[in-house]
Motif scaffolding. Structure first.
Motif, short mmCIF file in Angstrom:
data_model
loop_
_atom_site.label_atom_id
_atom_site.label_comp_id
_atom_site.label_asym_id
_atom_site.label_seq_id
_atom_site.Cartn_x
_atom_site.Cartn_y
_atom_site.Cartn_z
N LEU A 36 0.83 -1.20 0.00
CA LEU A 36 0.00 0.00 0.00
C LEU A 36 0.87 1.25 0.00
O LEU A 36 0.56 2.23 -0.70
CB LEU A 36 -0.92 -0.03 1.22
N PHE A 37 1.96 1.22 0.75
CA PHE A 37 2.89 2.36 0.76
C PHE A 37 3.51 2.57 -0.62
O PHE A 37 3.55 3.70 -1.13
CB PHE A 37 3.98 2.13 1.81
N LEU A 38 3.98 1.49 -1.23
CA LEU A 38 4.61 1.61 -2.53
C LEU A 38 3.63 2.06 -3.60
O LEU A 38 3.97 2.86 -4.48
CB LEU A 38 5.23 0.26 -2.92
N ALA A 39 2.40 1.58 -3.52
CA ALA A 39 1.38 1.94 -4.51
C ALA A 39 0.89 3.37 -4.33
O ALA A 39 0.31 3.96 -5.26
CB ALA A 39 0.21 0.98 -4.44
N SER A 40 1.12 3.95 -3.16
CA SER A 40 0.64 5.30 -2.87
C SER A 40 1.72 6.35 -3.05
O SER A 40 1.67 7.41 -2.42
CB SER A 40 0.07 5.35 -1.45
N GLY A 41 2.72 6.05 -3.86
CA GLY A 41 3.78 7.01 -4.13
C GLY A 41 5.11 6.65 -3.53
O GLY A 41 6.14 7.27 -3.86
N GLY A 42 5.14 5.66 -2.65
CA GLY A 42 6.39 5.28 -2.01
C GLY A 42 7.40 4.71 -2.99
O GLY A 42 8.61 4.82 -2.77
N ALA A 43 6.93 4.10 -4.07
CA ALA A 43 7.84 3.51 -5.05
C ALA A 43 8.73 4.54 -5.71
O ALA A 43 9.81 4.23 -6.22
CB ALA A 43 7.04 2.74 -6.11
N GLY A 44 8.28 5.79 -5.68
CA GLY A 44 9.08 6.85 -6.30
C GLY A 44 10.05 7.52 -5.36
O GLY A 44 10.71 8.49 -5.74
N GLN A 45 10.15 7.03 -4.14
CA GLN A 45 11.01 7.65 -3.14
C GLN A 45 12.31 6.87 -2.95
O GLN A 45 12.81 6.71 -1.84
CB GLN A 45 10.26 7.76 -1.81
N PHE A 46 12.87 6.37 -4.03
CA PHE A 46 14.14 5.63 -3.99
C PHE A 46 15.15 6.25 -4.94
O PHE A 46 16.01 5.58 -5.49
CB PHE A 46 13.90 4.15 -4.36
N GLY A 47 15.05 7.58 -5.16
CA GLY A 47 15.89 8.23 -6.16
C GLY A 47 17.34 8.35 -5.77
O GLY A 47 18.23 8.28 -6.62
N SER A 48 17.63 8.52 -4.49
CA SER A 48 19.01 8.64 -4.02
C SER A 48 19.25 7.62 -2.91
O SER A 48 18.32 6.99 -2.42
CB SER A 48 19.27 10.06 -3.49
N LEU A 49 20.50 7.50 -2.49
CA LEU A 49 20.83 6.57 -1.43
C LEU A 49 20.14 6.96 -0.13
O LEU A 49 19.60 6.10 0.58
CB LEU A 49 22.35 6.51 -1.23
N ALA A 50 20.14 8.26 0.16
CA ALA A 50 19.49 8.72 1.40
C ALA A 50 17.99 8.43 1.36
O ALA A 50 17.40 7.97 2.35
CB ALA A 50 19.72 10.22 1.59
N GLU A 51 17.36 8.69 0.20
CA GLU A 51 15.93 8.41 0.07
C GLU A 51 15.65 6.91 0.18
O GLU A 51 14.64 6.49 0.77
CB GLU A 51 15.41 8.94 -1.26
N THR A 52 16.54 6.10 -0.39
CA THR A 52 16.36 4.65 -0.33
C THR A 52 16.41 4.14 1.10
O THR A 52 15.57 3.34 1.53
CB THR A 52 17.43 3.94 -1.17
N VAL A 53 17.41 4.61 1.85
CA VAL A 53 17.54 4.18 3.25
C VAL A 53 16.32 4.64 4.05
O VAL A 53 15.76 3.87 4.85
CB VAL A 53 18.83 4.74 3.86
#
Length: 472
Positions: A50-67
């Motif tokens: 649910l998190f990934l489908a609600s925009g979370g999938a786009g929050q892995f752009g940088s290493l800091a965002e990924t962590v």
């Protein structure tokens, strides 16, 4: 063979188990149980999805965002597991009938460590991720994080959850009384309540108007709604409705007391032989104790009975409660009943105070003459609690009944008496139809483990073994 008690079956006809397709009933219940357990574990994946489908999938752009995003996912899954644990602890009748109290507790405990590790990972990954974004080390990030709204409550929640999980470890739990352990576990409710505000106010993950916010609020409402309903409201209503009081006590052996209870429409409790209740006796010295105790006789319309062995100060005090003492209850609980049967025959082994749920089980169970075999085990003659009653029930229902008295053998199967071990008594010899039987076991945990291991060595499937352990 151990000593056999001659039985004279009552001429009345008893329904044969062949009339009931136990295997088909077991398959249906097993499917429901497996589906329920799978869905409980899969709910964690649903939270992440649910998190990934609600925009979370786009929050892995940088290493800091990924962590940081990994920390958010860990927190969501960990929180989901905690809420599932609360649902399992709510003792919902549907769950109890589907997987039984013991399996519900087992799943509850199995979820506790993953939940804690995920929540610890949640905190560590967020500190690292935020620190990478702001250019400071993770430890220094704690100060700015505590300044965020509701974060102090989140840190308190984490500390409470660590306390609860640590006290759940077997080595630690044994140092507590049941009442003390239960009191510490009430902190888990407080922990979840303290964690909720920061979920709603920090990070924007559960922002107002999002599907995630609706989902998580609904999940909290369901979890706490079940707890309030089935752990508090329903027991209070049931206790008031049935108006149970102590009618008298009977000492049946040194340190063992039967407590006779009276009440209104006790058959309406829906209790089956082999189940237990959580009992609370309202006297000045016992009101704060709650005791999980099995019935030792199936309730009639106005009477019920439990049998208690003095194993500590709490059980010793309730053995001496005066006549007229009011009693409140939670339950009935457990699948140690005739409803758990999967096979046409029944094998029963009980030791010590473990005969109490067995006695009630025999009172309630339906089987034809010759379908059931019972073995009663005691170290001394003083520990033959309710054996006369069990013999009478066995005689009335046409069951074979064996008895075994004496200290445990030091060679061979350690659960058999020394005298019977020397005579070559074995589990398979006593129960020649074991492969086609449901095996019901109840007694001290260490002894029961030996019997269960011996039974598994004969090849009997695990689903045909029903063990009632006196632990928590």
């Amino acid at each position: 063979m151990p000593t056999q008690i001659t039985v004279r079956p009552d001429p009345r006809q008893f329904p044969s188990s062949s009339r009931v397709n136990y295997q088909r009933r077991f398959v249906r219940r097993s499917r429901r149980a497996d589906l329920l357990v799978i869905s409980l574990w899969a709910s964690g994946a649903a939270a992440a999805a649910l998190f990934l489908a609600s925009g979370g999938a786009g929050q892995f752009g940088s290493l800091a965002e990924t962590v940081t995003s990994m920390g958010i996912v860990a927190g969501l899954i960990g929180t989901d597991f905690i809420l599932v644990m609360l649902v399992l602890a709510a003792r919902i009748p549907f769950i109890d009938r589907t997987i039984g109290h013991d399996r519900a507790v087992a799943v509850h405990r199995a979820l506790s460590k993953p939940a804690l590790y995920l929540l610890l990972g949640h905190g560590a990954l967020l500190l690292i991720g935020y620190g990478m974004s702001s250019g400071i080390n993770p430890i220094a990030q704690i100060g700015p994080m505590l300044a965020l709204p509701d974060m102090p409550l989140a840190f308190i929640a984490m500390g409470l959850m660590i306390t609860v999980v640590v006290t759940s470890l077997v080595a630690v739990r044994r140092r507590f009384s049941y009442e003390g352990w239960h009191l510490v576990h009430l902190l888990s409710y407080l922990s979840v309540a303290f964690a909720l505000p920061h979920q709603l106010s920090v990070g924007g993950v559960l922002a107002v108007g999002t599907a995630q916010r609706v989902y998580w609020i609904a999940l909290y409402v369901v979890a706490f709604g079940c707890l309030i309903t089935f752990r508090f409201v329903e027991p209070i209503v049931s206790s008031l409705r049935h108006r149970i009081t102590v009618a008298g006590t009977t000492t049946i052996a040194p340190g063992v007391t039967s407590i006779h209870l009276s009440g209104h429409n006790l058959r309406g409790l829906g209790a089956a032989g082999g189940q237990f209740f959580i009992w609370r006796f309202w006297t000045g010295t016992t009101w704060w104790h709650s005791h999980p105790i099995s019935l030792s006789a199936v309730p009639t319309s106005s009477t019920a009975r439990i049998t208690v062995r003095d194993l500590g100060s709490g059980s010793a005090r309730i053995s001496a409660v005066p006549v007229g003492t009011r009693v409140s209850i939670e339950g009935p609980y457990g699948l140690f009943t005739d409803a758990a049967r999967t096979s046409p025959k029944v094998a029963i082994i009980a030791a010590g105070i473990g005969v109490t749920p067995i006695r009630a089980l025999l009172d309630h169970a339906r089987f034809a003459p010759g379908e059931a075999t019972i073995l009663l085990r005691a170290s001394t003659q003083e520990e033959t609690y309710h054996w006369d009653e069990i013999r009478e029930l066995a005689a009335a229902k046409g069951a074979r009944c064996y008895v075994m008295v004496g200290r445990r053998s030091r060679v061979g199967p350690g659960w058999i008496s020394e005298q019977d071990a020397l005579r070559g008594v074995t589990l398979a010899g006593t129960f020649p139809d074991l492969a086609d039987s449901d095996l019901y076991l109840c007694g001290p945990t260490a002894w029961l483990d030996l019997v269960e291991a011996d039974a598994r060595a004969t090849g009997i499937p695990q689903h045909q073994i029903h063990a009632e352990r006196f632990d928590w």
